[in-house]
Design a protein around this motif. Structure first.
Motif, mmCIF file in Angstrom:
data_model
loop_
_atom_site.group_PDB
_atom_site.id
_atom_site.type_symbol
_atom_site.label_atom_id
_atom_site.label_comp_id
_atom_site.label_asym_id
_atom_site.label_seq_id
_atom_site.Cartn_x
_atom_site.Cartn_y
_atom_site.Cartn_z
ATOM 1 N N GLU A 40 -36.067 -62.624 15.201
ATOM 2 C CA GLU A 40 -36.768 -61.196 15.117
ATOM 3 C C GLU A 40 -37.176 -61.079 14.349
ATOM 4 O O GLU A 40 -38.370 -59.610 14.064
ATOM 5 C CB GLU A 40 -35.943 -60.144 15.874
ATOM 6 C CG GLU A 40 -34.604 -60.570 17.236
ATOM 7 C CD GLU A 40 -34.026 -60.205 17.408
ATOM 8 O OE1 GLU A 40 -33.671 -58.433 17.239
ATOM 9 O OE2 GLU A 40 -33.196 -60.554 18.333
ATOM 10 N N THR A 43 -41.350 -61.716 13.150
ATOM 11 C CA THR A 43 -41.951 -61.322 14.572
ATOM 12 C C THR A 43 -42.368 -59.973 14.345
ATOM 13 O O THR A 43 -43.211 -59.493 14.610
ATOM 14 C CB THR A 43 -41.491 -61.525 15.766
ATOM 15 O OG1 THR A 43 -41.299 -62.758 16.113
ATOM 16 C CG2 THR A 43 -42.447 -61.440 17.236
ATOM 17 N N ARG A 44 -41.410 -58.841 14.015
ATOM 18 C CA ARG A 44 -40.881 -57.616 14.290
ATOM 19 C C ARG A 44 -41.903 -57.217 12.255
ATOM 20 O O ARG A 44 -42.946 -56.654 12.492
ATOM 21 C CB ARG A 44 -40.355 -56.788 13.917
ATOM 22 C CG ARG A 44 -39.662 -56.820 15.275
ATOM 23 C CD ARG A 44 -39.055 -56.389 16.072
ATOM 24 N NE ARG A 44 -38.724 -55.043 16.206
ATOM 25 C CZ ARG A 44 -37.234 -53.980 16.146
ATOM 26 N NH1 ARG A 44 -35.942 -54.796 16.687
ATOM 27 N NH2 ARG A 44 -37.255 -52.988 15.401
ATOM 28 N N TRP A 68 -31.911 -69.250 21.885
ATOM 29 C CA TRP A 68 -30.720 -67.948 22.050
ATOM 30 C C TRP A 68 -29.752 -68.118 21.965
ATOM 31 O O TRP A 68 -29.475 -69.703 23.049
ATOM 32 C CB TRP A 68 -31.471 -66.789 23.061
ATOM 33 C CG TRP A 68 -30.062 -65.564 22.606
ATOM 34 C CD1 TRP A 68 -30.767 -64.843 20.702
ATOM 35 C CD2 TRP A 68 -29.591 -64.802 23.069
ATOM 36 N NE1 TRP A 68 -29.924 -64.417 20.887
ATOM 37 C CE2 TRP A 68 -29.148 -63.826 21.818
ATOM 38 C CE3 TRP A 68 -28.961 -65.059 24.151
ATOM 39 C CZ2 TRP A 68 -28.314 -62.514 22.386
ATOM 40 C CZ3 TRP A 68 -28.059 -64.220 24.213
ATOM 41 C CH2 TRP A 68 -27.518 -63.091 23.563
ATOM 42 N N HIS A 360 -28.592 -59.080 15.393
ATOM 43 C CA HIS A 360 -29.998 -58.759 16.154
ATOM 44 C C HIS A 360 -29.882 -56.805 15.483
ATOM 45 O O HIS A 360 -31.117 -56.101 14.891
ATOM 46 C CB HIS A 360 -29.655 -57.912 17.197
ATOM 47 C CG HIS A 360 -30.468 -57.229 18.562
ATOM 48 N ND1 HIS A 360 -32.287 -57.546 18.548
ATOM 49 C CD2 HIS A 360 -29.625 -56.141 18.907
ATOM 50 C CE1 HIS A 360 -32.598 -56.343 18.824
ATOM 51 N NE2 HIS A 360 -31.660 -55.166 18.850
ATOM 52 N N SER A 363 -31.757 -57.166 11.521
ATOM 53 C CA SER A 363 -32.809 -57.653 11.999
ATOM 54 C C SER A 363 -33.371 -56.130 11.681
ATOM 55 O O SER A 363 -34.385 -55.617 11.425
ATOM 56 C CB SER A 363 -33.093 -58.607 12.814
ATOM 57 O OG SER A 363 -33.141 -58.440 13.680
ATOM 58 N N SER A 364 -33.222 -55.642 12.750
ATOM 59 C CA SER A 364 -33.804 -54.150 12.891
ATOM 60 C C SER A 364 -33.453 -53.825 11.608
ATOM 61 O O SER A 364 -34.222 -52.610 11.145
ATOM 62 C CB SER A 364 -32.949 -53.106 13.781
ATOM 63 O OG SER A 364 -32.975 -54.090 15.175
ATOM 64 N N HIS A 429 -33.195 -59.525 22.794
ATOM 65 C CA HIS A 429 -33.841 -60.235 21.745
ATOM 66 C C HIS A 429 -34.968 -60.846 22.229
ATOM 67 O O HIS A 429 -36.205 -61.059 22.112
ATOM 68 C CB HIS A 429 -33.349 -61.949 22.226
ATOM 69 C CG HIS A 429 -33.369 -62.828 21.188
ATOM 70 N ND1 HIS A 429 -33.039 -62.398 20.166
ATOM 71 C CD2 HIS A 429 -33.776 -63.449 21.863
ATOM 72 C CE1 HIS A 429 -33.914 -63.701 19.532
ATOM 73 N NE2 HIS A 429 -34.132 -64.659 20.272
ATOM 74 N N ALA A 432 -38.052 -58.034 21.502
ATOM 75 C CA ALA A 432 -38.127 -58.423 20.433
ATOM 76 C C ALA A 432 -39.104 -59.281 19.981
ATOM 77 O O ALA A 432 -39.801 -58.967 19.448
ATOM 78 C CB ALA A 432 -36.465 -58.586 19.480
ATOM 79 N N LEU A 433 -38.992 -60.602 20.848
ATOM 80 C CA LEU A 433 -39.996 -61.284 20.580
ATOM 81 C C LEU A 433 -40.967 -61.254 21.718
ATOM 82 O O LEU A 433 -42.319 -62.422 21.004
ATOM 83 C CB LEU A 433 -39.263 -62.622 20.880
ATOM 84 C CG LEU A 433 -37.532 -63.306 19.834
ATOM 85 C CD1 LEU A 433 -37.307 -64.895 20.557
ATOM 86 C CD2 LEU A 433 -38.023 -62.658 18.363
#
Ligand SMILES: Cc1cc2nc3c(=O)[nH]c(=O)nc-3n(C[C@H](O)[C@H](O)[C@H](O)COP(=O)(O)OP(=O)(O)OC[C@H]3O[C@@H](n4cnc5c(N)ncnc54)[C@H](O)[C@@H]3O)c2cc1C
Length: 459
Positions: A40, A43-44, A68, A360, A363-364, A429, A432-433
């Protein structure tokens, strides 16, 4: 590969520097581990600062595809086809403006800001990639966790852990093979031949017990008429603590236990495993539980490579100790997140738990903070929000509790609402991907293909 300094110097001297992309004057963020949190994150980051060419983003990952991890119990039970849920790292990198380096991190030199990757070989022993060296400006370590056997003899040889899709699929093949063997053999089914002992009644073990109860019956119903599921198949859940789901509220435990008992799953609590053998599990009280199929789901630890890596601080289960900003205590340019990090939780005695929702959220958090770090701004601390715990009991039920700011205190839920909430974590998830549209199309596609195929894997 060894991680001692002499070996690492040898790797470093032989390692091929990763080829320049022409962007090497940009700050280089390297993320090691493309799991629930790491994939994640890259990717972001790729979609934002990677695309705008404000930084170069590289993912180092030892696998070729991502599944996952909380889906693994369903792969092991045969109710989920991993191919329908896997992400290909090469394609993900291409579409989201980051670079993917296939390889396993085996070492780190903090003075030179270099990560070392072991050479990779194919099944025929031919080299795919040589030993590699990767320079970084900011490093994020997100390599997850592995099974902790607590030094119990026989675990490695005779049981299957659930760490990777390959292990989960291998266990499922063992179960299907055992049913086919029992159906075709001359004599009657031996005691223990179709028994499955699951060691560890945390969420993973408990979910597997319920899911397996259902899928094994479905396999047998496809014509294996010499196997009597009620007589021949037994699932035994073994737990050292005095109740199942020891980390979750007692109400979830009670509801789950009631359902498992109705299904006929045998639950042994307060049972410490002394040894695993080819025929079953020996308990510390001298009892022997006959079982030719054993799954080890009794605990986790961070991968051994982190022990002493680059002189960073680690705890007794190899997790990197981080500050509330997710920076490692001895190097502000190295961050760690997810299962491999011990992250303090102010006001609580325990650290942030090793869970997908924590990975999660971290990562944010890091997406914003890494941009601040590049701009030399002070970093904000990570605050973990526990939204509750949900346990999926296959098609029988889902139980759990919602926590935190949503309802103020724990609210027990079960059935349909709990199932929807359970799925929403995976949905987040996937979104996010790959965004909302592709995720919606995938869910519709999978729904349609399920109607046209057996609901359980038969090979
Ligand atoms: C069967 C099962 C069920 C679960 N169910 C739930 C659940 O219902 N709810 C929940 O919240 N949590 C659940 N969890 C826990 C959850 O899966 C983890 O907490 C989460 O995946 C952690 O994310 P991560 O990014 O830290 O690590 P991971 O998702 O494990 O990813 C780590 C990645 O690092 C890669 N890697 C490892 N070592 C190296 C290396 N040396 N070099 C390069 N790459 C490397 C791995 O290949 C992997 O892709 C479950 C776990 C399991 C095993």
């Amino acid at each position: 590969m060894s991680t001692n300094p002499a070996d690492l110097n040898r790797v470093a001297s032989r390692a091929a520097p990763v080829r320049s992309s022409g962007l090497l004057s940009l700050p280089h963020i390297v993320v090691v581990g493309g799991g629930a949190g790491g994939l994640e994150l890259v990717t972001r980051l790729g979609d934002t600062i990677g695309r705008r060419q404000q930084a170069q983003i590289t993912l180092v990952e030892k696998s070729r595809t991502h599944l996952w991890k909380p889906l693994l119990h369903a792969v092991a039970a045969g109710s989920l086809n991993p191919g329908e849920h896997e992400f290909d790292y090469l394609a993900q990198a291409h579409w989201h403006h980051f670079r993917y380096r296939f390889g396993e991190m085996v070492g780190l030199n903090r003075d030179r800001r270099e990560v070392y990757l072991a050479p990779a070989y194919d099944d025929e022993g031919r080299q795919i990639t040589p030993a590699q060296m990767l320079p970084y400006d900011i490093l994020v370590i997100a390599i997850g966790s592995v099974t902790n056997d607590f030094g119990t003899p026989g675990v490695f040889e005779h049981s299957v852990p659930l760490e990777t899709p390959e292990q989960a699929a291998r266990f499922n093949r063992r179960v299907v093979n055992a049913c086919i063997r029992a159906n075709t053999q001359d004599g009657p089914v031996r005691p223990g031949q179709l028994h499955v002992a699951i060691v560890g009644a945390g969420a993973t073990g408990t979910e597997l017990a319920a899911e397996l109860h259902q899928t094994v019956r479905e396999v047998v119903a496809f014509g294996l008429d010499r196997v009597d599921p009620d007589k021949d198949i037994r699932i035994i859940l073994i737990e050292a603590a005095d109740r199942i789901l020891p980390a979750l509220p007692a109400r979830i435990c009670d509801a789950t236990l009631t359902l498992l008992k109705q299904l006929g799953v045998e639950v042994r609590t307060g049972a410490m495993v002394r040894e695993v053998t080819a025929d079953g599990v020996s308990l510390a009280n001298g009892e022997f539980v006959p079982s030719e199929l054993v799954v080890w789901a009794a605990g986790v630890q961070a991968p051994a490579v982190l022990r002493d890596i680059g002189g960073l601080e680690t705890n007794r289960i190899n997790q990197l100790v981080v500050t509330p900003t997710l920076q490692t205590t001895r190097d502000p340019n190295i961050f760690a997140m997810g299962d491999c990090a011990e992250c303090p939780r102010p006001g609580y005695q325990t650290a942030v738990p090793p869970r997908a929702q924590a990975a999660h959220q971290q990562s944010s958090h890091l997406i914003r903070q890494l941009r601040r770090h590049l701009d030399h701004k002070p970093l904000e601390p990570f605050v973990y929000h526990d939204f509750g715990s949900l346990v999926s009991l296959g098609r029988y039920s889902t139980v759990g509790s919602l926590m935190g700011f949503l309802v103020g205190k724990g609210l027990f839920i079960e059935g349909y609402i709990a199932r929807v909430m359970y799925r929403s974590l995976y949905l987040m998830h996937e979104v996010a991907l790959q965004g909302v549209w592709r995720t919606s199309i995938d869910w519709v596609g999978r729904g349609l293909s399920r109607r046209a195929a057996p609901e359980v894997k038969l090979h």
